[in-house]
Design a protein around this motif. Structure first.
Motif, mmCIF file in Angstrom:
data_model
loop_
_atom_site.group_PDB
_atom_site.id
_atom_site.type_symbol
_atom_site.label_atom_id
_atom_site.label_comp_id
_atom_site.label_asym_id
_atom_site.label_seq_id
_atom_site.Cartn_x
_atom_site.Cartn_y
_atom_site.Cartn_z
ATOM 1 N N THR A 73 0.845 -1.198 0.000
ATOM 2 C CA THR A 73 0.000 0.000 0.000
ATOM 3 C C THR A 73 0.876 1.241 0.000
ATOM 4 O O THR A 73 0.686 2.151 -0.809
ATOM 5 N N VAL B 216 -6.988 0.327 -2.323
ATOM 6 C CA VAL B 216 -5.908 0.802 -3.187
ATOM 7 C C VAL B 216 -5.737 -0.253 -4.273
ATOM 8 O O VAL B 216 -5.146 -1.309 -4.046
ATOM 9 N N PHE C 277 -2.120 5.062 -3.233
ATOM 10 C CA PHE C 277 -2.404 5.654 -1.929
ATOM 11 C C PHE C 277 -2.430 7.173 -1.983
ATOM 12 O O PHE C 277 -3.270 7.813 -1.320
#
Length: 233
Positions: free
Chosen positions: A19, A203, A224
């Motif tokens: 992420t 995401v 992100f």
């Protein structure tokens, strides 16, 4: 997406691996360098070392390690055992840890976005794994010492069934109605959050929404850094 966010949002639970940075790319580099280091120390063929290490990682015992470093030492020891060679296990674990942290690179704008979010919300990293090794890795991404981190393995919970999300909410003293999970793993971050009765943002990294999704997120972003348009304006 903004209109679907919780109206009284105070807390963000943010995933770490894949992420905020490309964990798989960094891990592949570190594993290969570890195999090369073991090969140089023991004379075992590098490809055999790598194969043995990956096999050890793929078949984990039904036990809990005391820490992330203990897990790595067990894996390194089991790899040496499979190869029937000897080497300094502690030194190899340190080598692996150093190479992994050297290889991690934050996605563009991810840490800056995380810091900006932490100025407005209560932000906590919720990551699978042990807190000692995950915190060490997280710090490699930038100046993030003021952002707390919860490692699921340390507390004997998992994102998959929502127990990690519930643990974090209870620890922080907030309810799912005032929190948001942000992560890239559909099953762990999105479905897990739904099982803990909290909303989420996926995401996607360009992936299509899973067709089997029973519990969808309130929205999706490609990376992100894109979350800032909904949470910081």
């Amino acid at each position: 997406m903004r209109e679907r966010l919780p109206p009284n949002l105070t807390t963000l639970l943010v995933d770490l691996d894949n992420t905020l940075h490309d964990y798989e790319a960094a891990a592949n580099i570190a594993r290969r360098e570890l195999a090369r280091e073991i090969a140089e120390r023991t004379g075992a063929p590098e490809n055999d070392v790598l194969r043995a290490y990956l096999d050890v990682c793929a078949v984990e015992p039904d036990v809990r390690d005391a820490s992330g470093l203990a897990m790595r030492r067990r894996r390194v020891g089991a790899t040496l055992g499979r190869l029937r060679v000897a080497a300094d296990e502690a030194a190899l674990v340190q080598f692996l840890s150093d190479r992994l942290c050297a290889a991690v690179v934050a996605f563009e704008g991810a840490i800056e976005t995380l810091k900006a979010l932490s100025a407005k919300y209560q932000v906590v990293i919720l990551t699978e794994g042990y807190e000692d090794t995950q915190r060490h890795l997280f710090r490699s991404l930038g100046e993030v010492d003021n952002i707390p981190l919860i490692g699921t393995s340390t507390h004997h919970v998992t994102k998959r069934d929502g127990s990690a999300h519930r643990y974090a909410l209870n620890l922080l003293g907030v309810t799912g109605a005032h929190a948001l999970m942000i992560g890239d793993d559909w099953d762990l971050d999105i479905v897990g959050a739904a099982r803990a009765s909290m909303p989420s943002v996926w995401v996607s990294h360009g992936r299509a929404l899973p067709v089997y999704a029973a519990e969808g997120p309130v929205g999706a972003v490609g990376a992100f850094v894109e979350i800032s348009s909904s949470l910081l304006t």
